[in-house]
Design an enzyme around this catalytic site. Structure first.
Site, PDB file in Angstrom:
ATOM      1  N   CYS A 113      40.807   4.697  33.207  1.00 45.83           N
ATOM      2  CA  CYS A 113      40.301   3.344  33.055  1.00 45.83           C
ATOM      3  C   CYS A 113      39.647   2.987  34.374  1.00 45.83           C
ATOM      4  O   CYS A 113      39.813   3.687  35.358  1.00 45.83           O
ATOM      5  CB  CYS A 113      41.436   2.382  32.766  1.00 45.83           C
ATOM      6  SG  CYS A 113      42.386   2.869  31.322  1.00 45.83           S
TER       7      CYS A 113
ATOM      8  N   ARG B 237      34.313   5.292  32.915  1.00 43.01           N
ATOM      9  CA  ARG B 237      35.722   5.685  32.990  1.00 43.01           C
ATOM     10  C   ARG B 237      36.491   5.355  31.708  1.00 43.01           C
ATOM     11  O   ARG B 237      37.652   5.737  31.553  1.00 43.01           O
ATOM     12  CB  ARG B 237      36.401   4.997  34.169  1.00 43.01           C
ATOM     13  CG  ARG B 237      35.780   5.308  35.514  1.00 43.01           C
ATOM     14  CD  ARG B 237      36.523   4.615  36.623  1.00 43.01           C
ATOM     15  NE  ARG B 237      37.836   5.158  36.792  1.00 43.01           N
ATOM     16  CZ  ARG B 237      38.147   6.225  37.523  1.00 43.01           C
ATOM     17  NH1 ARG B 237      37.202   6.845  38.183  1.00 43.01           N
ATOM     18  NH2 ARG B 237      39.369   6.658  37.607  1.00 43.01           N
TER      19      ARG B 237
ATOM     20  N   TRP C  23      40.272   3.051  28.469  1.00 44.69           N
ATOM     21  CA  TRP C  23      40.208   4.215  27.583  1.00 44.69           C
ATOM     22  C   TRP C  23      41.635   4.392  27.091  1.00 44.69           C
ATOM     23  O   TRP C  23      42.529   4.766  27.840  1.00 44.69           O
ATOM     24  CB  TRP C  23      39.737   5.440  28.357  1.00 44.69           C
ATOM     25  CG  TRP C  23      39.480   6.637  27.502  1.00 44.69           C
ATOM     26  CD1 TRP C  23      38.351   6.908  26.783  1.00 44.69           C
ATOM     27  CD2 TRP C  23      40.361   7.738  27.268  1.00 44.69           C
ATOM     28  NE1 TRP C  23      38.486   8.097  26.126  1.00 44.69           N
ATOM     29  CE2 TRP C  23      39.709   8.638  26.398  1.00 44.69           C
ATOM     30  CE3 TRP C  23      41.647   8.051  27.701  1.00 44.69           C
ATOM     31  CZ2 TRP C  23      40.277   9.822  25.958  1.00 44.69           C
ATOM     32  CZ3 TRP C  23      42.225   9.235  27.262  1.00 44.69           C
ATOM     33  CH2 TRP C  23      41.541  10.106  26.402  1.00 44.69           C
TER      34      TRP C  23
ATOM     35  N   ASN D 110      45.240   1.578  36.002  1.00 41.57           N
ATOM     36  CA  ASN D 110      44.654   2.849  35.586  1.00 41.57           C
ATOM     37  C   ASN D 110      45.723   3.902  35.810  1.00 41.57           C
ATOM     38  O   ASN D 110      46.315   3.948  36.880  1.00 41.57           O
ATOM     39  CB  ASN D 110      43.423   3.137  36.464  1.00 41.57           C
ATOM     40  CG  ASN D 110      42.879   4.539  36.281  1.00 41.57           C
ATOM     41  OD1 ASN D 110      42.967   5.107  35.207  1.00 41.57           O
ATOM     42  ND2 ASN D 110      42.304   5.090  37.327  1.00 41.57           N
ATOM     43  N   GLY D 111      45.996   4.727  34.801  1.00 39.23           N
ATOM     44  CA  GLY D 111      47.016   5.768  34.959  1.00 39.23           C
ATOM     45  C   GLY D 111      48.007   5.725  33.817  1.00 39.23           C
ATOM     46  O   GLY D 111      47.791   5.051  32.810  1.00 39.23           O
TER      47      GLY D 111
ATOM     48  N   GLU E 266      28.054  26.236  27.313  1.00 39.70           N
ATOM     49  CA  GLU E 266      27.697  24.905  27.818  1.00 39.70           C
ATOM     50  C   GLU E 266      26.740  24.204  26.845  1.00 39.70           C
ATOM     51  O   GLU E 266      26.867  23.012  26.584  1.00 39.70           O
ATOM     52  CB  GLU E 266      27.083  25.056  29.225  1.00 39.70           C
ATOM     53  CG  GLU E 266      26.505  23.795  29.848  1.00 39.70           C
ATOM     54  CD  GLU E 266      27.501  22.676  30.061  1.00 39.70           C
ATOM     55  OE1 GLU E 266      28.681  22.832  29.749  1.00 39.70           O
ATOM     56  OE2 GLU E 266      27.068  21.590  30.500  1.00 39.70           O
TER      57      GLU E 266
ATOM     58  N   LYS F 280      27.524  20.672  25.025  1.00 39.70           N
ATOM     59  CA  LYS F 280      26.644  19.495  25.162  1.00 39.70           C
ATOM     60  C   LYS F 280      26.265  18.967  23.789  1.00 39.70           C
ATOM     61  O   LYS F 280      26.282  17.765  23.539  1.00 39.70           O
ATOM     62  CB  LYS F 280      25.352  19.838  25.929  1.00 39.70           C
ATOM     63  CG  LYS F 280      25.453  20.064  27.397  1.00 39.70           C
ATOM     64  CD  LYS F 280      25.768  18.860  28.236  1.00 39.70           C
ATOM     65  CE  LYS F 280      27.247  18.709  28.415  1.00 39.70           C
ATOM     66  NZ  LYS F 280      27.819  19.191  29.638  1.00 39.70           N
TER      67      LYS F 280
ATOM     68  N   HIS G 294      31.714  40.641  14.671  1.00 40.70           N
ATOM     69  CA  HIS G 294      33.173  40.742  14.547  1.00 40.70           C
ATOM     70  C   HIS G 294      33.763  39.511  13.869  1.00 40.70           C
ATOM     71  O   HIS G 294      34.966  39.285  13.947  1.00 40.70           O
ATOM     72  CB  HIS G 294      33.806  40.967  15.927  1.00 40.70           C
ATOM     73  CG  HIS G 294      33.352  42.239  16.566  1.00 40.70           C
ATOM     74  ND1 HIS G 294      33.705  43.479  16.081  1.00 40.70           N
ATOM     75  CD2 HIS G 294      32.526  42.464  17.612  1.00 40.70           C
ATOM     76  CE1 HIS G 294      33.132  44.423  16.820  1.00 40.70           C
ATOM     77  NE2 HIS G 294      32.403  43.820  17.749  1.00 40.70           N
TER      78      HIS G 294
ATOM     79  N   LYS H 180      34.553   9.764  31.164  1.00 38.41           N
ATOM     80  CA  LYS H 180      34.021  10.689  32.186  1.00 38.41           C
ATOM     81  C   LYS H 180      35.118  11.323  33.034  1.00 38.41           C
ATOM     82  O   LYS H 180      35.049  12.497  33.352  1.00 38.41           O
ATOM     83  CB  LYS H 180      33.056   9.899  33.078  1.00 38.41           C
ATOM     84  CG  LYS H 180      32.388  10.729  34.132  1.00 38.41           C
ATOM     85  CD  LYS H 180      30.961  10.998  33.771  1.00 38.41           C
ATOM     86  CE  LYS H 180      30.327  12.014  34.676  1.00 38.41           C
ATOM     87  NZ  LYS H 180      29.733  13.115  33.908  1.00 38.41           N
TER      88      LYS H 180
HETATM   89  C1  F6R Z   1      31.381  17.848  29.533  1.00 43.20           C
HETATM   90  C2  F6R Z   1      32.181  17.256  30.577  1.00 43.20           C
HETATM   91  C3  F6R Z   1      33.623  17.630  30.661  1.00 43.20           C
HETATM   92  C4  F6R Z   1      34.033  17.802  32.131  1.00 43.20           C
HETATM   93  C5  F6R Z   1      35.544  18.039  32.234  1.00 43.20           C
HETATM   94  C6  F6R Z   1      35.979  18.280  33.664  1.00 43.20           C
HETATM   95  O1  F6R Z   1      30.071  17.382  29.560  1.00 43.20           O
HETATM   96  O2  F6R Z   1      31.708  16.471  31.355  1.00 43.20           O
HETATM   97  O3  F6R Z   1      33.897  18.783  29.935  1.00 43.20           O
HETATM   98  O4  F6R Z   1      33.328  18.859  32.689  1.00 43.20           O
HETATM   99  O5  F6R Z   1      36.224  16.929  31.735  1.00 43.20           O
HETATM  100  O6  F6R Z   1      35.656  17.207  34.484  1.00 43.20           O
HETATM  101  P1  F6R Z   1      35.562  17.354  36.048  1.00 43.20           P
HETATM  102  O7  F6R Z   1      34.452  18.273  36.364  1.00 43.20           O
HETATM  103  O8  F6R Z   1      35.330  15.958  36.555  1.00 43.20           O
HETATM  104  O9  F6R Z   1      36.882  17.917  36.516  1.00 43.20           O
END
Ligand code: F6R
Length: 618
Positions: free
Chosen positions: A2, A27, A74, A99-100, A491, A495, A514, A613
């Site tokens: 959060c 966040r 969140w 937050n936490g 990746e 995405k 496979h 994020k």
């Molecule tokens: C995907 C993404 C997540 C982060 C993951 C790790 O687009 O952003 O998969 O890569 O949550 O986050 P960090 O790099 O902040 O440890």
């Protein structure tokens, strides 16, 4: 996961809180709220949905005040409801944002219930509000200053909590101050002129000040207009260094772009160039890029263990190919949330490398602590956020210089991680005696050219946007790559699923027969990353297997890959083959494909559903 912000000033702080929350929405963005306090009482406004909705409600209610706290949530404990949104209030007197996660919230709830406290929410946070209130009332000796009581009550309460928290608290009884505490979640204090702030990160308050104090684990602080006092975990007053943040307002604004993700994709040439600046300036790969003691540490390393999550884990997977081939060291890569719970083999001379954009991912942090507990002596963090928890807990650090990444889907953080990991590889290779000066000069030259090649790949955007129109109606997609480009296929699939909600899987192309080939039919688009490397002919055979089953191929090739478009085979060519750095170039088209597909499907690109994020929970 959060975001919290607080302010005390002579002016109305509501606009500061609202703007701060908008910047912290990355966040968490399922609900938000603010509370203000003065001698007349505590008032709050909360709404589910985005901060903009709460802002409108606050305006409609004529919310104004010189002391306030705010929160964007969140959800972890309790659903997305207004009752669960922060701030939480105890007895109409005291408001708190958190937050936490509090692990012993159930025991504390029982205890507080027995003391007569009633609970309105399902959150762990409400427990903290009542607990502080309880200590405040307990400390009510005649003549005791209520401000001091508020701080003392916070300090007493946090000693009874287990778990992680960043807290900001205000009380009607002490309308001249905010108090706050940090353990396991980021929190900083912003120092203004006759006004002071608290926030989860500097972006929330950069419009008001750049001078910040990062609180340390166990710290509490008292924030008044005239000054700030910080106390350590033993409640002793301490001095903490004042930093001047270099986060710019422009970096937090959209400019001409539609989304932060689009902006961040386009910032990659600059972000990569900045990350490489130190190596390019000194004209070589020196161990000191990773800290003053790095030469001594890295020289003795006999292997590398990389720990990370999500996109950062895929950066680690790419680095394994580099580290084993160029530095000649064994390298394992593991998802942090798995590593931390397994009886892992630990060689003390293997370097632990954590990769994290945010520097606060709980699983990565815990994996790092676990690795240390197993006897690993040397740790290195690759991170994008200065002063965040993971680099602070690591012996060596390399900061990527991507700048603030706001879109939830990671883009420029990934390619700058790759740039940093490549530098680490060459440093290790030199120390192992495997990279002679000529080879080093060659790698440096390739890195010099990298930002330009990334720009060329960005120029493919119109062609990729045309492909995205075809993807928008699909339900599933497969991504294939081989060798160095298999992590890029992973990746690309991540995405696409993250922001367009199309189900996507990635496989090493040789693995198709496979099992996953059973999925291929005319409705299945198959994205192939097919640069002109030594596996190209193998990839071409795998593509034939797809075509023979009616699958439609979307191929990202190099200028010199020698492919022809044909029925069911679409080809986009990136610039000429970029050698070992090719994965960086091939990341750009898969990012753009995901972005434009999400755009065509009308999803919320920067804030995809269910995600946030910074993942500071398990
Ligand atoms: C995907 C993404 C997540 C982060 C993951 C790790 O687009 O952003 O998969 O890569 O949550 O986050 P960090 O790099 O902040 O440890």
């Amino acid at each position: 996961m959060c975001g919290i912000v607080g302010a005390i000033a002579d002016r109305d702080v509501v606009p500061v809180l609202v703007e701060g929350l908008k910047r912290l929405e990355y966040r968490g963005y399922d609900s938000s709220g603010i509370a203000i306090a003065d001698a007349a009482g505590v008032r709050r406004v909360r709404r589910t949905g985005r901060v903009a909705e709460m802002e409108q409600a606050a305006a409609a209610e004529g919310f104004r005040g010189t002391l306030g706290i705010g929160h964007t949530r969140w959800a972890t404990h309790g659903g997305v409801t207004e009752a669960n949104a922060h701030p939480h209030i105890s007895h109409g007197d005291l408001a708190l944002v958190h937050n936490g996660i509090i692990e012993n919230h159930e025991q504390q709830r029982e205890r507080l219930r027995a003391l007569g406290y009633a609970f309105e929410s399902q959150t762990d946070t409400e427990v903290i509000a009542h607990l502080i209130h309880h200590h405040m009332v307990q400390g009510q000796a005649p003549g005791t200053d209520p401000g001091r009581r508020l701080l003392a009550a916070l300090q007493a309460a946090v000693k009874e909590l287990t778990g992680a928290y960043a807290l900001a608290v205000l009380s009607r009884a002490a309308p001249d101050r905010l108090v706050c505490a940090r353990m396991g979640c980021p929190l900083l204090v912003g120092l203004g002129e006759g006004e002071n702030f608290v926030a989860s990160d500097v972006s929330a308050i950069v419009q008001a000040t750049r001078r910040v104090v990062f609180l340390e684990e166990g710290d509490t602080a008292e924030i008044r207009r005239e000054g700030v006092r910080v106390f350590d975990a033993g409640d002793r007053e301490v001095r903490r260094e004042v930093h001047v943040s270099d986060v710019s307002l422009a970096s937090l604004e959209l400019g001409p772009y539609r989304h932060f993700m689009q902006k961040e994709i386009h910032e990659q040439p600059r972000a990569i160039a900045d990350t490489l600046e130190a190596a390019i300036d000194v004209g070589g790969f020196e161990a000191e890029l990773f800290g003053a003691r790095a030469g001594e540490v890295l020289r003795g390393v006999t292997g590398v263990q990389i720990l990370a999550c999500g996109t950062s884990y895929y950066a680690g997977l790419t680095a394994r190919y580099w580290i084993e081939a160029i530095a000649g060291l064994p390298c394992s890569v593991e998802i942090a949330s798995e590593y931390r719970y397994r009886d892992a083999y630990a060689d003390p001379d293997h370097l632990i490398v954590t990769i994290s954009q945010s520097g606060e991912t709980l699983d990565t942090m815990e994996a790092l602590k676990y690795a240390k507990s197993l006897g690993h002596r040397h740790t290195l963090s690759i991170c994008n956020v200065p002063e965040s928890a993971i680099p602070r807990a690591s012996g060596l650090v390399c900061y990527t210089r991507a700048g603030a990444e706001i879109g939830v889907a990671s883009t420029k953080a990934f390619t700058t991680q790759l740039a940093a990991l490549f530098q680490l590889t060459v440093v290790l290779g030199k120390l192992q005696g495997r990279v002679a000066p000529e080879r080093e000069a060659g790698y440096l030259e390739q890195l010099r050219r990298l930002p330009g090649s990334v720009q060329h790949a960005l120029n493919l955007e119109p062609q990729i946007a045309a492909w995205a129109e075809r993807f928008a109606g699909k339900h599933n997609a497969l991504f294939l790559g081989r060798g160095l480009h298999y992590p890029i296929a992973l990746e690309g699939a991540l995405k696409l699923k993250e922001i367009s909600y199309i189900h996507a899987e990635a496989y090493p192309a040789g693995e198709l027969k496979h099992g996953p080939l059973a999925l291929v039919d005319a409705a299945m688009p198959v994205v192939v990353i097919a640069p002109n490397d030594r596996l190209l002919e193998k990839v071409k055979s795998n593509m034939q297997e797809v075509r023979a089953r009616g699958g439609e191929l979307f191929v990202f090739a190099d200028q010199d890959s020698n492919f022809t478009q044909s029925e069911g085979v679409h080809v986009i060519r990136t610039p000429r083959h970029a050698g070992v750095l090719s994965p960086v170039i091939h990341t750009i088209p898969v990012q753009l494909l995901a972005y434009h597909t999400a755009l065509a499907r009308g999803t919320d690109v920067d804030k995809p559903r269910n995600l946030a994020k910074s993942v500071t929970v398990e």
